[in-house]
Write an enzyme that holds these catalytic residues in place. Structure first.
Site, PDB file in Angstrom:
ATOM      1  N   SER A  27     -41.126  27.914 -23.328  1.00  0.00           N
ATOM      2  CA  SER A  27     -40.718  29.319 -23.409  1.00  0.00           C
ATOM      3  C   SER A  27     -39.569  29.502 -24.407  1.00  0.00           C
ATOM      4  O   SER A  27     -39.473  30.547 -25.066  1.00  0.00           O
ATOM      5  CB  SER A  27     -40.343  29.866 -22.030  1.00  0.00           C
ATOM      6  N   HIS A 129     -29.072  23.741 -22.688  1.00  0.00           N
ATOM      7  CA  HIS A 129     -28.989  23.208 -21.327  1.00  0.00           C
ATOM      8  C   HIS A 129     -28.701  24.363 -20.362  1.00  0.00           C
ATOM      9  O   HIS A 129     -27.854  25.213 -20.657  1.00  0.00           O
ATOM     10  CB  HIS A 129     -27.879  22.151 -21.245  1.00  0.00           C
TER      11      HIS A 129
END
Ligand code: GRF
Length: 220
Positions: A27, A129
């Site tokens: 994504s 992250h």
């Protein structure tokens, strides 16, 4: 220039080539590719590289007309079957150099990199992250945040070094943790922030000059 020309990197105003490394869903790749397609991120997507042959990101890359390659971890095993991170990284480096890749974005790439690759792409290889580093590095960052009980978490774009989520921070976005959050709802809220943060950080990286003062990354 048409949208297709831009995607193909035609013209002289989109010379910087970017590779995305991903192991799964993709994504973040899609968010990056859409930013390129809109003309918001001035790069040519030169390659999507995966370590997982059936990773959904590969089909997504193909749908954007971006070349793909799989570098299988088995290729980095020696005669005794021992996997080498440096050998794997060398194989990735070969693919990047073959295509003239200038910048590398890790987006859910579940493998540590090292050796010559990190030297060659120093300050030109980044990761995203799903936490506000240095809190909650490693796997299951959203679950870690939920279980710790923090009220705010988020996402971080950082330079990649040989550690796990340890490189200098390039960009961060805070995301609230709601009292009734599950790992799934929190993950979705962070992911939406990732999709907006990553291409903006990449844009700065490719268009501005990055200076490091110790760990502090400053764009000038
Ligand atoms: C994202 O949450 C990213 O922060 C982490 O791995 C996930 C990848 O998701 N490193 P996707 O494959 O981009 O959908």
């Amino acid at each position: 220039m048409t949208v297709d020309d831009r995607q193909a990197g035609a013209g002289t105003d989109t010379p910087t080539s970017l590779a995305v490394l991903a192991s799964g869903r993709g994504s973040n790749f899609v968010a990056i590719a859409e930013a390129v397609r809109r003309g918001d991120l001035p790069v040519r997507l030169a390659l999507v590289l995966s370590d997982v042959p059936d990773a959904p990101v590969l089909e997504k890359a193909a749908s954007f007309g971006v070349p793909t390659v799989v570098v299988h971890p088995a290729a980095a095993r020696d005669d005794q079957g021992r996997y080498s991170r440096d050998r794997y990284s060398d194989l990735v480096l070969e693919e990047l150099l073959r295509r003239g890749v200038e910048y590398v974005a890790l987006a859910g790439f579940m493998r540590l990199l090292g050796g010559e690759l990190l030297r060659r792409y120093e300050r030109r290889i980044v990761n995203i992250h799903p936490s506000l580093l240095p809190a909650f590095p490693g796997l299951d960052a959203q679950r870690q945040a939920l279980e710790y009980g923090v009220r705010v978490t988020g996402c971080t774009v950082h330079l990649v070094d040989a550690g796990v989520d340890t490189g200098p921070v390039i960009a961060q976005r805070a995301v609230p943790v709601e009292p009734d959050d599950t790992v799934e709802t929190l993950t979705a809220r962070i992911l939406a922030a990732e999709h907006d943060l990553y291409w903006r950080a990449l844009k700065r990286l490719v268009t501005e000059t990055l200076v490091l003062h110790g760990r502090r990354a400053v764009f000038v």
